[in-house]
Structures are given as structure tokens and as C-alpha cells.
Design an enzyme around this catalytic site. Sequence first.
Site, PDB file in Angstrom:
ATOM      1  N   THR A 157      34.156  40.551  50.459  1.00  0.00           N
ATOM      2  CA  THR A 157      35.001  41.668  50.023  1.00  0.00           C
ATOM      3  C   THR A 157      34.502  42.209  48.693  1.00  0.00           C
ATOM      4  O   THR A 157      34.340  41.466  47.722  1.00  0.00           O
ATOM      5  CB  THR A 157      36.464  41.212  49.878  1.00  0.00           C
ATOM      6  OG1 THR A 157      36.920  40.688  51.129  1.00  0.00           O
ATOM      7  CG2 THR A 157      37.357  42.384  49.472  1.00  0.00           C
ATOM      8  N   VAL A 159      34.322  43.731  45.158  1.00  0.00           N
ATOM      9  CA  VAL A 159      35.147  43.766  43.951  1.00  0.00           C
ATOM     10  C   VAL A 159      34.835  45.062  43.214  1.00  0.00           C
ATOM     11  O   VAL A 159      33.670  45.432  43.052  1.00  0.00           O
ATOM     12  CB  VAL A 159      34.881  42.540  43.063  1.00  0.00           C
ATOM     13  CG1 VAL A 159      35.661  42.640  41.744  1.00  0.00           C
ATOM     14  CG2 VAL A 159      35.255  41.259  43.799  1.00  0.00           C
ATOM     15  N   PHE A 193      33.330  36.959  47.674  1.00  0.00           N
ATOM     16  CA  PHE A 193      33.718  38.112  46.874  1.00  0.00           C
ATOM     17  C   PHE A 193      32.469  38.696  46.237  1.00  0.00           C
ATOM     18  O   PHE A 193      31.759  38.032  45.491  1.00  0.00           O
ATOM     19  CB  PHE A 193      34.771  37.714  45.840  1.00  0.00           C
ATOM     20  CG  PHE A 193      36.066  37.324  46.496  1.00  0.00           C
ATOM     21  CD1 PHE A 193      36.972  38.293  46.888  1.00  0.00           C
ATOM     22  CD2 PHE A 193      36.336  35.996  46.783  1.00  0.00           C
ATOM     23  CE1 PHE A 193      38.147  37.938  47.546  1.00  0.00           C
ATOM     24  CE2 PHE A 193      37.504  35.632  47.434  1.00  0.00           C
ATOM     25  CZ  PHE A 193      38.406  36.603  47.820  1.00  0.00           C
ATOM     26  N   LYS A 194      32.219  39.956  46.593  1.00  0.00           N
ATOM     27  CA  LYS A 194      30.953  40.616  46.265  1.00  0.00           C
ATOM     28  C   LYS A 194      31.037  41.266  44.884  1.00  0.00           C
ATOM     29  O   LYS A 194      31.802  42.214  44.676  1.00  0.00           O
ATOM     30  CB  LYS A 194      30.628  41.651  47.334  1.00  0.00           C
ATOM     31  CG  LYS A 194      29.198  42.157  47.340  1.00  0.00           C
ATOM     32  CD  LYS A 194      28.961  43.023  48.568  1.00  0.00           C
ATOM     33  CE  LYS A 194      27.497  43.445  48.682  1.00  0.00           C
ATOM     34  NZ  LYS A 194      27.276  44.289  49.879  1.00  0.00           N
ATOM     35  N   ILE A 195      30.233  40.757  43.953  1.00  0.00           N
ATOM     36  CA  ILE A 195      30.322  41.115  42.546  1.00  0.00           C
ATOM     37  C   ILE A 195      28.968  41.628  42.055  1.00  0.00           C
ATOM     38  O   ILE A 195      27.941  40.994  42.302  1.00  0.00           O
ATOM     39  CB  ILE A 195      30.742  39.889  41.711  1.00  0.00           C
ATOM     40  CG1 ILE A 195      32.097  39.351  42.195  1.00  0.00           C
ATOM     41  CG2 ILE A 195      30.784  40.214  40.230  1.00  0.00           C
ATOM     42  CD1 ILE A 195      32.458  38.003  41.595  1.00  0.00           C
TER      43      ILE A 195
END
Length: 397
Positions: A157, A159, A193-195
Amino acid sequence: MSATLHSPLSSAISSSFTLQERKLRLAAQSAKASIIFRPRRCFPLIRASSGSSSSLDTGLSTELDAVTSYSEIVPDTVIFDDFERFPPTAATVSSSLILGICSLPDTKFRSAVDTALADSKCYGLESSNDRMSCFFNQALVNIGGDLAKLVPGRVSTEVDARLAYDTHGIVQKVYKLLELYNEVGVAPERLLFKIPATWQGIEASRLLESEGIQTHMTFVYSFCQAAAAAQAGASVIQIFVGRLRDWARNHSGDPDIETALRRGEDPGLILVTKAYNYIHKYGHKSKLMAAAIRNKQDVFNLLGVDYIITPLKILQSLKESVTPPDEKYSLVRRLSTQSAASYNFSDKEIVKWDQYSFASAMGPAAVELLASGMESYVNQSKRVEELFGKIWPPPNV
């Protein structure tokens, strides 16, 4: 956006700023977060599927069969592509995906957006900024929950890239998304979680991973980004091979890229090789993902890397190509723990990275590509909010 969820857009993602100003911004002091969420640590593999062994029904092994024996092949697909030929094995939920869903009202994922816009917790908020942020979070999670039912692997997902230089903001955003995912029944071990791989993003990854929350570092274009992310314990590190190649064709002045070119090497492939060897030689747990694949030869040159995100056109070509004894390409493992063990790193490459050494090591290509990638993400997020503002409230609210 409310101050607790979004920081102002950093000057580092504005094309009008100089390289030096961007590098100074990368070195900005990040805030620390107090970690309270403790889900169970689990890192399942993303599984890849090649479908049938050969669309030609020859009974011979195909190139796709061969490459999947070395690396996990992840179809580079969106929800509107043909799932039957290459079933998606993992998924990413992003602002661009939301825009795509909203442009096709008949897709089954549209109900996930409509449900988010009808959420009583959101439309009861007085501030329009808080309301739009709530809708955005809920839409991401609703879509992610639906995708988690369709894919065997993890759901990553996005960010908000407007938080890329705010460690505390990133951590708090991930906590909120985790809370919402828990409400729709998606376990933490199914999530990434894609940062963005700014220094502050990498620090957020360090904090989150220490609590068992899996992170996916993106926009990695330099060795210092990959090495720092590995030291932080990021679960997945994503390098864009083709974008570095594209930059090298149209720019100059990056020492690492010019060194690779003088040797007749591809800068993107060299970065993946170097990062893979660093991760495995020094015992880091990160998995390496190669993206922006341009052709079959890229796939063959990366065999052994953990994940290769491969466009459907290339997958179809691999699936239709058999591998006779006199095959054109040598389908051999290029990356391995054995090759990593013998790889030599310089003293300056095996330092414990901090924000200042990180900023000074970021070359022009990494700074510019990181900035342009985040600018694109920010613009897409703004478009989602503008769209939600136009279509809210839905007819049933």
C-alpha cells in the site's frame, strides 16, 4: 490535509531547485516516533505463476519456465489486464490505481471506493481536509482488502509521498492504515507499506520493521539508498533498472553512472547486482525487487534476484519461446550467495549510513529520479482528492 497526516510538499521535489538544495533537503533532521504497534513478524514470499507450461503445447520447457526457476516473476499488471494468462501474484494499491478504478465505473473495485466515500466516520468530520484524508485512507484499504482475496502474495500500500521527508508522519500514516486493514480482516503479514527511499523514509522503515511491520522501499536509484534500506531492515527494496538506463542516455555528470558506461556496463543492472551482493554478503534480510524491465535480456541478466516485475508483453514472449539446446540466450543464474560472497566492496561502501553520508553519496541521477518519482506520486494524490471532492457525497449519503 491535516497537519497530523501530511507535511508540506518538500522543495526537494521541485524541478526548479538545484541539485545542492535537493541534497541538503535529503539531509534534513527527521523526527522520531514512539512505536506501540506490535504485530507478529512474518515474511512470506511473493509467489509467481507462469500459467501453463507453454502456449504452444510443445511439451518443451519455455523460457518462462526457466527464468521462474531462478527468480520470482511478478507480472507488471493492473486490475484491468487479463488475469487468466498471468494471474497476479501480488498487488500494489496506489493513488494511480484509485484514479484508474474511478475512470471505469463498471469495475468490481468501484464499490470499494463508493463504500469509502459513504463511511460515516469520514463524512462526520467537520474539516474538509480531514474528511478527504479519511476517504483516501479508507479507499486504499478497501481496495487492498479486495485484492488480498485475489492474490496469494502480499499487498503493498502506497504511503502518501507528501510525507516523504517526515519520519513521524510516515509512521503515523502506516499505523492508521494498519488499523483500517485490521477492521477489514487483512492480517499484518499480508501487507507491505510502500515508502519513498528518502533518508526520512528509510528511518521510518527502520522504526516500523523493528515492530514487525513490513516495508517496501521504492524509488531506489543509488547504492547508498539500497545499502541504507538494507541496514534499516526493509523487507523489500525496489530498484528501477530501465529508468536509470533512460537517465544515462540523456544526462551526464553522475560519477557512478559514467564509471559503468566507461566499462560498457548498464547502470541499472550494475546497481541491482551491487545491491544484491551487499544484502547477501553482509547478511541483511531484505529482498531485492527489480522493476522497469525493458526487454527479455534484462530478465536474463537479472536471474537470481529475488523478484523481477515483468511487463505482460515480455512475459508472453517468454511463455511462447521454447529453450532448445542451442538457445540464443544463456539462461543461467547471474546472482547468487556464492557470487555475493566473493564481491569486493570499498571501505566507503560498507559504512554505517547516516543522513549526512547518505545525502553526500546521492548522485545527480538518484536525486533527480527520486524527486520526479515523488512529484508524480504527489500529483496523483492531489488528483484523487480533487476527484473525491467532486463526487462526494455519493447518491446514497
